[in-house]
Structures are given as C-alpha cells and as structure tokens.
Design a protein around this motif. Structure first.
Motif, mmCIF file in Angstrom:
data_model
loop_
_atom_site.group_PDB
_atom_site.id
_atom_site.type_symbol
_atom_site.label_atom_id
_atom_site.label_comp_id
_atom_site.label_asym_id
_atom_site.label_seq_id
_atom_site.Cartn_x
_atom_site.Cartn_y
_atom_site.Cartn_z
ATOM 1 N N SER A 94 0.870 -1.170 0.000
ATOM 2 C CA SER A 94 0.000 0.000 0.000
ATOM 3 C C SER A 94 0.907 1.221 0.000
ATOM 4 C CB SER A 94 -0.873 0.007 1.243
ATOM 5 O OG SER A 94 -1.596 1.203 1.306
ATOM 6 N N TYR A 95 0.466 2.283 -0.615
ATOM 7 C CA TYR A 95 1.281 3.490 -0.680
ATOM 8 C C TYR A 95 0.384 4.705 -0.494
ATOM 9 C CZ TYR A 95 -0.618 3.252 -5.371
ATOM 10 O OH TYR A 95 -1.480 3.150 -6.428
ATOM 11 N N ASN A 96 1.006 5.775 -0.049
ATOM 12 C CA ASN A 96 0.271 6.999 0.189
ATOM 13 C C ASN A 96 1.240 8.174 0.096
ATOM 14 O OD1 ASN A 96 -1.637 8.861 0.916
ATOM 15 N ND2 ASN A 96 -2.053 8.023 2.928
ATOM 16 N N LYS A 97 0.805 9.264 -0.520
ATOM 17 C CA LYS A 97 1.591 10.493 -0.552
ATOM 18 C C LYS A 97 0.717 11.605 0.012
ATOM 19 C CE LYS A 97 4.234 13.645 -3.379
ATOM 20 N NZ LYS A 97 4.491 14.154 -4.712
ATOM 21 N N THR A 99 -3.309 2.903 10.420
ATOM 22 C CA THR A 99 -3.450 1.675 11.203
ATOM 23 C C THR A 99 -3.599 0.474 10.279
ATOM 24 O OG1 THR A 99 -5.859 1.905 11.392
ATOM 25 C CG2 THR A 99 -4.531 2.838 13.175
ATOM 26 N N LEU A 100 -3.164 -0.682 10.796
ATOM 27 C CA LEU A 100 -3.386 -1.921 10.075
ATOM 28 C C LEU A 100 -3.758 -3.000 11.063
ATOM 29 C CD1 LEU A 100 -0.144 -3.707 9.397
ATOM 30 C CD2 LEU A 100 0.018 -1.250 9.439
ATOM 31 N N LYS A 101 -4.594 -3.926 10.588
ATOM 32 C CA LYS A 101 -5.072 -5.007 11.449
ATOM 33 C C LYS A 101 -5.353 -6.225 10.590
ATOM 34 C CE LYS A 101 -8.892 -6.245 14.523
ATOM 35 N NZ LYS A 101 -10.173 -5.791 15.083
ATOM 36 N N ALA A 102 -4.667 -7.321 10.904
ATOM 37 C CA ALA A 102 -4.958 -8.595 10.249
ATOM 38 C C ALA A 102 -6.110 -9.258 11.003
ATOM 39 C CB ALA A 102 -3.728 -9.500 10.273
ATOM 40 N N THR A 106 8.729 -0.051 6.722
ATOM 41 C CA THR A 106 8.174 0.960 5.831
ATOM 42 C C THR A 106 9.250 1.619 4.980
ATOM 43 O OG1 THR A 106 6.452 1.399 7.435
ATOM 44 C CG2 THR A 106 6.898 3.128 5.856
ATOM 45 N N ASN A 107 8.905 1.920 3.758
ATOM 46 C CA ASN A 107 9.755 2.746 2.897
ATOM 47 C C ASN A 107 9.154 4.143 2.910
ATOM 48 O OD1 ASN A 107 11.737 3.435 1.023
ATOM 49 N ND2 ASN A 107 10.366 3.021 -0.683
ATOM 50 N N LEU A 108 9.949 5.139 3.279
ATOM 51 C CA LEU A 108 9.436 6.489 3.433
ATOM 52 C C LEU A 108 10.424 7.492 2.832
ATOM 53 C CD1 LEU A 108 7.396 8.085 5.970
ATOM 54 C CD2 LEU A 108 9.689 8.979 6.016
ATOM 55 N N ASN A 158 5.326 3.817 1.814
ATOM 56 C CA ASN A 158 4.898 2.535 1.268
ATOM 57 C C ASN A 158 4.951 1.488 2.382
ATOM 58 O OD1 ASN A 158 5.908 4.181 -0.984
ATOM 59 N ND2 ASN A 158 5.439 2.392 -2.208
ATOM 60 N N PHE A 159 3.924 0.688 2.465
ATOM 61 C CA PHE A 159 3.859 -0.417 3.422
ATOM 62 C C PHE A 159 3.878 -1.717 2.628
ATOM 63 C CE2 PHE A 159 1.355 3.117 5.148
ATOM 64 C CZ PHE A 159 1.998 3.325 6.352
#
Length: 192
Positions: free
Chosen positions: A45-48, A60-63, A74-76, A183-184
């Motif tokens: 997943s990516y976000n700018k 947030t993330l939750k499995a 994370t790539n930042l 990016n996650f």
C-alpha cells in the motif's frame, strides 16, 4: 520411489528435479518473499501526503483472526527534515474514521485480496505500546533550506499478532511543510 522425489509429512511428493535450472542443472533458489509474490500473498500500500510543520498523521493496520501478518519495514521519502516514524501495538481507534485503503497484490496475475484492514488518517484515542521508531533527520542548508531523506526497507520483518490494531505515527518535526511518500509491504499466512 524415484531418487528425485521426497515425501513430505502430509503425504505429498516434492519432485526435486523441478528445482534444477534447465540449462546448467544447478539448484534454483529464490528468497521467501519472492516465493510469496508468486503465491499471491505479498501486498503493498502506498500513500503520498503533505504534513504541515509540527503535524502528525496516523495509519493503522489489522490482520483478521487466524492470519499472521509479516510486516516489512516501511519505505518512506520526505521532502524536508526531521520526520519521526513510530510503530505501536494495541492502539485504540474510533470506529468509522479515516479512509480505508485497498492494498495491491504484487502478483498482478493473482485474484487473492489482502485480508488486512489498512486505514489512513483514523482518529486514534490510545497509542498502545510503542515497539519501534525511526528518525529521519534530513539536513538544513544555506539560508535555512531543508532537504529530505529516505528510510528504506531492510531484510528484517515483524510478525504481527492477528486481530490486533497496529498504528504507525508519522510526525513532522520540521519548521515547514513536508511532502511524504510512504509505502507499506507485508505478506499474509494463515495460522495452523
């Protein structure tokens, strides 16, 4: 039984002849993450976004129950200086806040969808327990100009607990706004 075969404990056979390279007959190997891409269980997943001076952004993330989430760091990338990324376990989030993000499967031939719920900019009411942090200092140049930096994905990973909310907090400590690309990456395995 032919020499090229081996029976696994579940009764299935592995044909080791299939593990050799066609021309040289050398054993082929690929990294686990590469194999998971082939299996269709590696996601990104990516976000700018732009963070104002001193501002904070949450993701947030939750499995779900029954799924191990193998989270890759994370790539930042930042456009200015002084960004802190903190990682928390057991955060509390107000329901129906933020924006649901649809992860992308790295195997573009796979129809498998991620089971992980990823929410951008939710309302966080409790952090949980901090277990990791990265600081990206950047630099300040002549006349107070600021330059960004990046933090890349390493070979380490976190195996996250199922059915637990994890929160990433991104803080802009710069005196000016900061354009951030994040990016996650993760892969998912069923328990058992």
């Amino acid at each position: 039984m032919p020499d090229a075969n081996h029976m696994k404990s579940d009764g299935t056979f592995i044909n080791f002849a299939d593990a050799s390279e066609r021309i040289t007959s050398a054993i082929r190997t690929i990294e686990t993450e590469h194999a998971y891409i082939h299996e269709g269980i590696f996601f990104e997943s990516y976000n700018k976004f732009t963070l104002a001076a001193g501002a904070t952004r949450f993701v947030t993330l939750k499995a779900p129950a029954g799924v191990y989430l193998h989270y890759r760091p994370t790539n930042l990338v930042t456009s200015a200086d002084k960004v802190t990324i903190e990682f928390f376990e057991g955060a509390t989030v107000t329901a129906a806040t933020g924006t649901a993000v649809t992860p992308v499967n790295h195997n573009r031939n796979s129809a498998i969808a991620s089971k992980t719920a990823l929410i951008d900019a939710p309302t966080v009411t409790a952090d949980g327990t901090k277990f990791a942090q990265v600081y990206i200092p950047g630099a300040t140049g002549t006349g107070g100009t600021r330059t960004g930096a990046s933090a890349g994905v390493s070979n380490s990973e976190w195996v996250l607990k199922p059915d637990t909310v994890y929160m990433i907090r991104i803080k802009n400590g710069s005196s000016g706004s900061n354009d951030i690309q994040i990016n996650f990456q993760w892969y998912e395995e069923s328990m058992g």
